[in-house]
Scaffold this motif. Structure first.
Motif, PDB file in Angstrom:
ATOM      1  N   ILE A  40      11.281  14.580 -10.186  1.00  0.00           N
ATOM      2  CA  ILE A  40      11.537  15.369  -8.885  1.00  0.00           C
ATOM      3  C   ILE A  40      13.155  15.685  -8.748  1.00  0.00           C
ATOM      4  O   ILE A  40      13.280  16.978  -7.655  1.00  0.00           O
ATOM      5  N   TRP A  41      13.933  14.245  -9.121  1.00  0.00           N
ATOM      6  CA  TRP A  41      15.585  14.755  -9.354  1.00  0.00           C
ATOM      7  C   TRP A  41      16.099  15.798  -9.848  1.00  0.00           C
ATOM      8  O   TRP A  41      16.762  16.673  -9.033  1.00  0.00           O
ATOM      9  N   ARG A  42      15.237  16.388 -10.840  1.00  0.00           N
ATOM     10  CA  ARG A  42      15.935  17.565 -11.980  1.00  0.00           C
ATOM     11  C   ARG A  42      15.944  18.949 -10.466  1.00  0.00           C
ATOM     12  O   ARG A  42      16.317  19.571 -10.992  1.00  0.00           O
ATOM     13  N   TRP A  43      14.276  18.927 -10.203  1.00  0.00           N
ATOM     14  CA  TRP A  43      14.111  20.049  -9.346  1.00  0.00           C
ATOM     15  C   TRP A  43      15.437  19.831  -7.791  1.00  0.00           C
ATOM     16  O   TRP A  43      14.688  21.038  -7.237  1.00  0.00           O
ATOM     17  N   VAL A  44      14.790  18.539  -7.415  1.00  0.00           N
ATOM     18  CA  VAL A  44      15.857  18.672  -6.247  1.00  0.00           C
ATOM     19  C   VAL A  44      17.779  18.738  -6.587  1.00  0.00           C
ATOM     20  O   VAL A  44      17.816  19.951  -5.521  1.00  0.00           O
ATOM     21  N   GLU A  45      17.749  18.882  -7.668  1.00  0.00           N
ATOM     22  CA  GLU A  45      19.399  19.444  -7.764  1.00  0.00           C
ATOM     23  C   GLU A  45      19.254  20.897  -7.779  1.00  0.00           C
ATOM     24  O   GLU A  45      20.014  21.271  -7.546  1.00  0.00           O
ATOM     25  N   GLN A  46      18.068  21.670  -8.727  1.00  0.00           N
ATOM     26  CA  GLN A  46      18.110  22.919  -8.546  1.00  0.00           C
ATOM     27  C   GLN A  46      18.077  23.428  -7.190  1.00  0.00           C
ATOM     28  O   GLN A  46      18.437  24.729  -7.725  1.00  0.00           O
ATOM     29  N   ALA A  50       9.387  17.496   0.849  1.00  0.00           N
ATOM     30  CA  ALA A  50       8.671  17.717  -1.049  1.00  0.00           C
ATOM     31  C   ALA A  50       8.661  16.147  -0.926  1.00  0.00           C
ATOM     32  O   ALA A  50       7.568  16.530  -2.241  1.00  0.00           O
ATOM     33  N   LEU A  51       8.971  15.797  -1.268  1.00  0.00           N
ATOM     34  CA  LEU A  51       9.563  14.019  -1.986  1.00  0.00           C
ATOM     35  C   LEU A  51       7.404  13.531  -1.386  1.00  0.00           C
ATOM     36  O   LEU A  51       7.298  13.426  -2.280  1.00  0.00           O
ATOM     37  N   LEU A  52       7.362  13.273   0.101  1.00  0.00           N
ATOM     38  CA  LEU A  52       5.531  13.012   0.728  1.00  0.00           C
ATOM     39  C   LEU A  52       4.881  13.835  -0.625  1.00  0.00           C
ATOM     40  O   LEU A  52       4.197  13.856  -0.830  1.00  0.00           O
ATOM     41  N   ASP A  53       4.974  15.525  -0.224  1.00  0.00           N
ATOM     42  CA  ASP A  53       4.138  16.427  -0.904  1.00  0.00           C
ATOM     43  C   ASP A  53       3.890  16.217  -1.895  1.00  0.00           C
ATOM     44  O   ASP A  53       2.922  15.996  -2.619  1.00  0.00           O
ATOM     45  N   ASN A  54       4.399  15.425  -2.755  1.00  0.00           N
ATOM     46  CA  ASN A  54       4.824  15.379  -4.367  1.00  0.00           C
ATOM     47  C   ASN A  54       4.899  13.555  -5.175  1.00  0.00           C
ATOM     48  O   ASN A  54       4.062  13.416  -5.878  1.00  0.00           O
ATOM     49  N   LEU A  55       4.600  13.115  -4.204  1.00  0.00           N
ATOM     50  CA  LEU A  55       4.511  11.715  -3.959  1.00  0.00           C
ATOM     51  C   LEU A  55       2.778  11.979  -4.882  1.00  0.00           C
ATOM     52  O   LEU A  55       2.687  10.540  -5.829  1.00  0.00           O
ATOM     53  N   TYR A  56       2.148  12.359  -4.468  1.00  0.00           N
ATOM     54  CA  TYR A  56       0.261  12.148  -5.682  1.00  0.00           C
ATOM     55  C   TYR A  56      -0.084  13.847  -6.038  1.00  0.00           C
ATOM     56  O   TYR A  56      -1.373  13.197  -6.390  1.00  0.00           O
ATOM     57  N   SER A  57       1.225  14.390  -5.883  1.00  0.00           N
ATOM     58  CA  SER A  57       0.984  15.667  -6.249  1.00  0.00           C
ATOM     59  C   SER A  57       0.716  14.942  -8.053  1.00  0.00           C
ATOM     60  O   SER A  57      -0.014  16.708  -8.627  1.00  0.00           O
ATOM     61  N   CYS A  58       1.185  14.736  -8.542  1.00  0.00           N
ATOM     62  CA  CYS A  58       1.777  14.713 -10.031  1.00  0.00           C
ATOM     63  C   CYS A  58       2.012  15.804 -10.848  1.00  0.00           C
ATOM     64  O   CYS A  58       2.092  16.299 -12.205  1.00  0.00           O
ATOM     65  N   ARG A  59       2.698  16.694  -9.972  1.00  0.00           N
ATOM     66  CA  ARG A  59       3.819  17.631 -10.507  1.00  0.00           C
ATOM     67  C   ARG A  59       5.077  17.380 -11.130  1.00  0.00           C
ATOM     68  O   ARG A  59       5.247  17.607 -12.287  1.00  0.00           O
ATOM     69  N   PHE A  60       5.247  16.341 -10.942  1.00  0.00           N
ATOM     70  CA  PHE A  60       6.364  15.112 -11.711  1.00  0.00           C
ATOM     71  C   PHE A  60       5.729  13.961 -11.949  1.00  0.00           C
ATOM     72  O   PHE A  60       5.490  13.311 -11.320  1.00  0.00           O
ATOM     73  N   PHE A  96       6.787   9.835 -10.126  1.00  0.00           N
ATOM     74  CA  PHE A  96       6.176   8.762  -9.065  1.00  0.00           C
ATOM     75  C   PHE A  96       4.968   7.784  -9.931  1.00  0.00           C
ATOM     76  O   PHE A  96       4.166   7.108  -9.033  1.00  0.00           O
ATOM     77  N   LEU A  97       4.840   8.345 -10.884  1.00  0.00           N
ATOM     78  CA  LEU A  97       3.811   7.973 -12.005  1.00  0.00           C
ATOM     79  C   LEU A  97       4.166   6.467 -12.493  1.00  0.00           C
ATOM     80  O   LEU A  97       5.491   6.336 -12.765  1.00  0.00           O
ATOM     81  N   SER A  98       3.574   5.662 -12.500  1.00  0.00           N
ATOM     82  CA  SER A  98       3.708   4.554 -13.908  1.00  0.00           C
ATOM     83  C   SER A  98       3.812   3.424 -12.554  1.00  0.00           C
ATOM     84  O   SER A  98       4.089   3.300 -11.726  1.00  0.00           O
ATOM     85  N   ASN A  99       4.099   2.357 -13.480  1.00  0.00           N
ATOM     86  CA  ASN A  99       4.349   1.007 -12.105  1.00  0.00           C
ATOM     87  C   ASN A  99       6.148   0.784 -12.157  1.00  0.00           C
ATOM     88  O   ASN A  99       6.580   0.198 -11.492  1.00  0.00           O
ATOM     89  N   CYS A 100       6.485   1.145 -13.518  1.00  0.00           N
ATOM     90  CA  CYS A 100       8.048   0.604 -13.527  1.00  0.00           C
ATOM     91  C   CYS A 100       8.908   1.915 -14.545  1.00  0.00           C
ATOM     92  O   CYS A 100       7.963   2.974 -15.192  1.00  0.00           O
ATOM     93  N   PHE A 101      10.214   1.909 -13.835  1.00  0.00           N
ATOM     94  CA  PHE A 101      11.456   2.563 -15.318  1.00  0.00           C
ATOM     95  C   PHE A 101      10.774   2.597 -16.574  1.00  0.00           C
ATOM     96  O   PHE A 101      10.850   3.834 -16.873  1.00  0.00           O
ATOM     97  N   LEU A 102      10.728   1.099 -16.689  1.00  0.00           N
ATOM     98  CA  LEU A 102      10.813   1.410 -17.755  1.00  0.00           C
ATOM     99  C   LEU A 102       8.890   2.421 -18.820  1.00  0.00           C
ATOM    100  O   LEU A 102       9.099   3.052 -19.690  1.00  0.00           O
ATOM    101  N   ASP A 103       8.042   1.670 -18.388  1.00  0.00           N
ATOM    102  CA  ASP A 103       6.297   2.156 -18.582  1.00  0.00           C
ATOM    103  C   ASP A 103       7.223   4.416 -18.212  1.00  0.00           C
ATOM    104  O   ASP A 103       6.981   4.553 -19.558  1.00  0.00           O
ATOM    105  N   ARG A 104       8.281   4.449 -17.438  1.00  0.00           N
ATOM    106  CA  ARG A 104       7.914   6.197 -16.726  1.00  0.00           C
ATOM    107  C   ARG A 104       8.442   6.571 -18.399  1.00  0.00           C
ATOM    108  O   ARG A 104       8.537   7.108 -18.840  1.00  0.00           O
TER     109      ARG A 104
END
Length: 109
Positions: free
Chosen positions: A47-53, A15-25, A28-36
């Motif tokens: 994605i972690w909220r979805w994993v938790e669910q 699931a992590l690999l599939d969504n790495l480039y999917s832009c669904r979450f 994995f976007l932006s260069n750093c936490f602050l940008d996100r």
């Protein structure tokens, strides 16, 4: 090499690999936490909220707590195996095919 040491199963890694480039979450976007935080948190999901669910779906039923120090896998070439769950999951030769046919693509034409 250590099927009981990892708390989660292969489905989480896939699931992590599939969504790495999917832009669904936005995880994995932006260069750093602050940008996100600045640009994506209001418009994308983590994605972690979805994993938790879906936590139960990703648990390894064979998991056993391991406390003997770091897990160091063998890098001997005879112990390294292709991750079929990832690399062979879209291989037509792994799929069922039409009875009486030796060609799996006949069923999927």
């Amino acid at each position: 090499q250590f099927p009981t040491v990892f708390e989660f199963n292969e489905d989480l890694l896939l699931a992590l690999l599939d969504n790495l480039y999917s832009c669904r979450f936005g995880t994995f976007l932006s260069n750093c936490f602050l940008d996100r935080e600045k640009h994506l948190n209001a418009t994308t999901l983590s994605i972690w909220r979805w994993v938790e669910q879906n936590y139960a779906r990703f648990l390894n039923p064979d998991y056993a707590e391991y406390s003997e120090g770091p897990v160091i896998p063998s890098v001997n070439p005879k112990n390294i195996k292709v991750w079929e769950g990832y690399f062979a999951r879209f291989d037509l030769s792994q799929l069922p095919f039409a009875p009486g046919s030796n060609n799996p693509t006949v069923y999927y034409d």
